[in-house]
Design an enzyme around this catalytic site. Structure first.
Site, PDB file in Angstrom:
ATOM      1  N   LYS A 203       0.862  -1.183   0.000  1.00 51.59           N
ATOM      2  CA  LYS A 203       0.000   0.000   0.000  1.00 51.59           C
ATOM      3  C   LYS A 203       0.894   1.226   0.000  1.00 51.59           C
ATOM      4  O   LYS A 203       2.049   1.155   0.411  1.00 51.59           O
ATOM      5  CB  LYS A 203      -0.868   0.017   1.265  1.00 51.59           C
ATOM      6  CG  LYS A 203      -2.031   0.975   1.205  1.00 51.59           C
ATOM      7  CD  LYS A 203      -3.112   0.484   0.253  1.00 51.59           C
ATOM      8  CE  LYS A 203      -4.495   0.711   0.757  1.00 51.59           C
ATOM      9  NZ  LYS A 203      -5.429  -0.321   0.402  1.00 51.59           N
TER      10      LYS A 203
HETATM   11  N1  GLU Z   1      -7.431  -0.218  -2.581  1.00 47.88           N
HETATM   12  C1  GLU Z   1      -8.237  -1.381  -2.704  1.00 47.88           C
HETATM   13  C2  GLU Z   1      -8.188  -2.195  -1.418  1.00 47.88           C
HETATM   14  O1  GLU Z   1      -7.872  -1.700  -0.360  1.00 47.88           O
HETATM   15  C3  GLU Z   1      -7.940  -2.178  -3.953  1.00 47.88           C
HETATM   16  C4  GLU Z   1      -6.555  -2.733  -4.036  1.00 47.88           C
HETATM   17  C5  GLU Z   1      -6.250  -3.364  -5.393  1.00 47.88           C
HETATM   18  O2  GLU Z   1      -7.137  -3.486  -6.208  1.00 47.88           O
HETATM   19  O3  GLU Z   1      -5.088  -3.729  -5.573  1.00 47.88           O
HETATM   20  O4  GLU Z   1      -8.501  -3.347  -1.396  1.00 47.88           O
END
Ligand code: GLU
Length: 409
Positions: free
Chosen positions: A102
């Site tokens: 992230k």
């Molecule tokens: N930001 C989204 C989550 O927290 C999607 C992450 C993604 O698709 O890689 O799951």
């Protein structure tokens, strides 16, 4: 307690059931790599805008790092660490061939022009392009970022590595994105809500629902659940909430939001506060905004029977304990909101094959993934006598741990 500590608390609750050794525990919770970069851009005023960007790569034993990029004033190292770790467990819960990551930029996208936002995005990628890529780490949208930001990422990354649409997911459909990605998290929330209600021998039709947050996730969840016959009695955004005990007309609300950019002021309901939304008497409460909304006090005031965590990390451990004691069922984020990354995975697969799937296939496969994962976690929880959260972490830790063993040190 900080966010990463809270995630590790949930990890430890499950680890206890699995008898992990201290060394394995440390290996699994420690992020693989943490990058912090300066994102300095020229603002429209001609001044320099100084921002800080982060990318935390938590674990890649099961596949490339995967997870969103958040543009928000609260983004920091600890938050990125916590959310990266959640991604590791999330991708494992739904059994995708990914690890977890992230990142983001500490900025307020609402205060940036489109040009400034583009420069922030490109500068971030200039700084981290060597640690991301289709087989290394694949970013995606999160709070404050959207399909346009993903398109800039693909274009910027391509300047270094050539045409690689699989380097990022959540792109616009007409620019190598996937049908259904936009609605995927909200659609998934509706499916998971249906599944948890079915275990309580209840139907979605007629169920009352309150949704905190009317962004990409909350609004799609509202539309899907309303389409399934649920009564959406309250929704909110950062400015306030509206309530209508007869059920909010979501089509009308969408028309209002399209013009005013806020749910506040909607004529088809009464104005209430965010806190009133969180503590109102409903069947299902869906936090779909920032993390950390439920502390102990709030947990004691909640009157919903079921909580479906559309946001990442909405519940502090002290609140989780209260929910459990009070018999409130909580479907944890790592399971409830996994629909987004599931369809990110489909987008990545389509990009790697340079082939497109139709929407019906995406939705069918997403539904199958989520129904299977929910069934597995629910069954494990029942068998071991643990909550859905602990069961989800147990399943995920076992999968990630196994990958480490099979891959070797
Ligand atoms: N930001 C989204 C989550 O927290 C999607 C992450 C993604 O698709 O890689 O799951």
């Amino acid at each position: 307690m900080q966010a990463f500590e809270a995630t590790n608390f949930y990890f430890d609750q499950a680890a206890k059931e699995l008898d992990l050794t201290e060394n394995v525990r440390t290996m699994l919770i420690t992020p693989d790599r943490e990058v912090r970069v300066e994102v300095a851009i020229e603002l429209d005023s001609g001044k320099i805008g100084n921002f800080i960007g982060y990318r935390v790569q938590h674990d890649n034993a099961r596949g490339p790092f995967k997870g969103g990029l958040r543009f928000h004033p609260l983004v920091d190292q600890d938050e990125a660490r916590s959310l990266a770790s959640l991604m590791t467990w999330k991708t494992a819960v739904v059994d995708l061939p990914y690890g977890g990551a992230k990142g983001g930029v500490n900025c307020d996208p609402n205060k940036l022009s489109r040009g400034e936002l583009e420069r922030v995005t490109r500068k971030l990628i200039e700084k981290i392009h060597d640690i991301i890529g289709p087989h290394k780490d694949i970013p995606a949208p999160d709070m404050g970022t959207d399909a346009q930001v993903m398109a800039w990422i693909m274009n910027e990354y391509g300047k270094y590595e050539g045409f690689q649409p699989a380097c990022v997911t959540g792109k616009p459909v007409e620019f190598h994105g996937s049908a259904g990605r936009d609605a995927a998290t909200g659609f998934g929330i509706a499916i998971i809500t249906r599944e948890v209600l079915s275990r309580l021998k209840r139907l979605v039709a007629g169920t009352t629902v309150a949704i905190q947050g009317y962004g990409n996730v909350g609004s799609h969840a509202a539309r899907c659940l309303a389409g399934m016959g649920a009564r959406i009695v309250s929704v909110s955004d950062a400015y306030g909430a509206v309530m209508n005990p007869e059920g909010i007309n979501i089509g009308e609300l969408d028309r209002h939001v399209a013009v005013s950019r806020k749910v506040v002021g909607f004529k088809g309901g009464d104005a209430i506060t965010n806190e009133q939304l969180l503590t109102m008497s409903v069947d299902v409460l869906i936090p779909a905004a920032l993390g950390g909304v439920f502390d102990r006090e709030m947990a004691l005031a909640v009157q919903a029977g079921v909580i479906v965590e559309a946001a990442n990390g909405p519940t502090w451990p002290e609140a989780d304990e209260v929910f459990n004691q009070r018999g409130i069922i909580v479907v944890p984020d790592v399971l409830a909101n996994a629909g987004g990354v599931v369809v990110s995975y489909f987008e990545w697969v389509q990009n790697l094959q340079h082939f497109r799937w139709p929407l019906e296939q995406i939705q069918r496969e997403e539904e199958r993934k989520l129904v299977d994962a929910f069934g597995e976690i629910h069954e494990l929880g029942q068998r071991k006598g643990v909550t859905l959260r602990t069961a989800a972490f147990m399943k995920a830790i076992a999968r990630v741990g196994r990958a480490h063993v099979l891959g070797g040190m």
